[in-house]
Design a protein around this motif. Structure first.
Motif, PDB file in Angstrom:
ATOM      1  N   ALA A 119      46.886  40.031  31.620  1.00 12.86           N
ATOM      2  CA  ALA A 119      45.763  40.137  32.560  1.00 12.86           C
ATOM      3  C   ALA A 119      45.892  39.125  33.687  1.00 12.86           C
ATOM      4  CB  ALA A 119      44.437  39.934  31.817  1.00 12.86           C
ATOM      5  N   CYS A 120      46.302  37.912  33.346  1.00  8.91           N
ATOM      6  CA  CYS A 120      46.448  36.871  34.356  1.00  8.91           C
ATOM      7  C   CYS A 120      47.590  37.206  35.314  1.00  8.91           C
ATOM      8  CB  CYS A 120      46.698  35.528  33.678  1.00  8.91           C
ATOM      9  SG  CYS A 120      46.584  34.114  34.787  1.00  8.91           S
ATOM     10  N   LYS A 174      41.268  33.413  38.653  1.00  8.14           N
ATOM     11  CA  LYS A 174      40.373  33.080  39.764  1.00  8.14           C
ATOM     12  C   LYS A 174      40.834  31.784  40.406  1.00  8.14           C
ATOM     13  CE  LYS A 174      35.976  33.290  39.236  1.00  8.14           C
ATOM     14  NZ  LYS A 174      34.635  32.992  38.702  1.00  8.14           N
ATOM     15  N   SER A 183      46.678  40.217  37.642  1.00  6.11           N
ATOM     16  CA  SER A 183      45.699  39.827  38.656  1.00  6.11           C
ATOM     17  C   SER A 183      46.322  38.911  39.704  1.00  6.11           C
ATOM     18  CB  SER A 183      44.486  39.152  38.013  1.00  6.11           C
ATOM     19  OG  SER A 183      44.861  37.970  37.317  1.00  6.11           O
ATOM     20  N   LYS A 204      40.605  34.728  28.948  1.00  6.26           N
ATOM     21  CA  LYS A 204      40.473  36.170  29.070  1.00  6.26           C
ATOM     22  C   LYS A 204      40.195  36.532  30.527  1.00  6.26           C
ATOM     23  CE  LYS A 204      40.607  36.864  24.562  1.00  6.26           C
ATOM     24  NZ  LYS A 204      40.808  35.432  24.178  1.00  6.26           N
ATOM     25  N   GLY A 205      40.688  37.657  30.944  1.00  8.37           N
ATOM     26  CA  GLY A 205      40.339  38.178  32.261  1.00  8.37           C
ATOM     27  C   GLY A 205      41.295  37.766  33.355  1.00  8.37           C
ATOM     28  N   ALA A 206      40.854  38.018  34.598  1.00 15.48           N
ATOM     29  CA  ALA A 206      41.703  37.823  35.764  1.00 15.48           C
ATOM     30  C   ALA A 206      41.756  36.356  36.194  1.00 15.48           C
ATOM     31  CB  ALA A 206      41.180  38.677  36.928  1.00 15.48           C
TER      32      ALA A 206
END
Length: 277
Positions: free
Chosen positions: A20-21, A153, A24, A149-151
């Protein structure tokens, strides 16, 4: 700019944090993304570096480690396609060279390498590859916490600075990320330089301002064994999305024996960390 990114996907990437990283990051910079899985994969004569998907599929039937690595890369491919990210080579690193050395060699071609933080509670056979790439590749790393978790930023970035050459390397390697940040906090620990010194945090903030980067300087104090903890506490208080720092200011042997900021950060990090050596 970051134009070529290599994602090092653990063969047993349980939560897809690196994927995910990486996806993104590639989308954010409109970069080309390649994927690499290994080591911890058994050597098999039917596999060579960059082997065809057909060869991998045949071998995967008889080699669970290769099957896991191939599945991880399939996951990366699906995520990249969904995000409309340009994805290039997907490679299982299985070569006659020591795997860590070969992965460090491959890492030298990329603007950024993205890897997972080793989880001491669930060790992987490939955990030591991070240190090898950091020391041997000459390229920067983005280390993704196993709890992340996730993108990716980049709104708020914490830039660690001591005026040394490793910090300077990390600073300049991370410029594409700093330029996208809304706020950059330069943190120094136990800084004694006056504001007028050309290597002070104040001077660095002025230098960054000339390049259009909004940066403020913050000086904190901490005992040596607690420096990494103080930085992470500041990152939590500041809501930082990323920490930028130099890696291994002392020898790796000394850090192994007595501890150090790099090793402490790698063991306890809570947000992605950009490192250069």
């Amino acid at each position: 700019m970051l134009k070529d990114i290599l994602a090092h996907i653990p063969a047993d990437d349980r939560d897809g944090g690196v994927i995910a990283c990486a996806v993104s990051a590639a989308r954010l910079f409109n970069a080309h993304l390649d994927g690499l899985s290994g080591p911890g994969i058994s050597v098999h004569p039917a596999i060579a570096l960059g082997a065809s998907s057909a060869a991998l599929a045949i071998t995967a039937e008889n080699d669970p480690a290769v099957a896991r690595a191939t599945a991880a890369l399939d996951h990366l491919e699906a995520a990249a396609k969904a995000a409309e990210v340009r994805l290039g080579e997907l490679t299982v690193c299985d070569s006659p060279y020591p795997a860590h050395q070969r992965m460090a060699e491959l890492a030298r071609l990329y603007d950024l390498n993205i890897l997972a933080q080793p989880d001491r509670s669930r060790p992987r056979s490939g955990d030591a590859v991070l240190e090898s790439i950091l020391i041997q590749s000459g390229r920067p790393l983005l280390v993704v916490p196993y709890i992340f978790k996730g993108a990716l930023k980049l709104d708020r970035v914490l830039l660690c600075w001591d005026g040394g050459r490793r910090a300077a390397r990390a600073l300049h390697d991370s410029m594409p990320l700093l330029q996208r940040a809304k706020a950059v906090t330069i943190v120094t620990v136990n800084e004694t330089l006056p504001d007028t010194d050309r290597l002070s945090s104040t001077a660095l903030s002025e230098h960054l301002a000339r390049g259009g980067i909004n940066a403020s300087a913050l000086r904190i104090t901490a005992e040596k064994p607690e420096i990494h903890g103080a930085i992470l506490s500041l990152a939590a208080d500041d809501g930082a999305d990323l920490i930028v720092m130099g890696g291994y200011d002392h020898s790796r042997l000394r850090e192994r024996a007595f501890g150090g900021v790099t090793r402490g950060m790698l063991e306890t990090m809570t947000v992605p960390v950009f490192m250069s050596h």
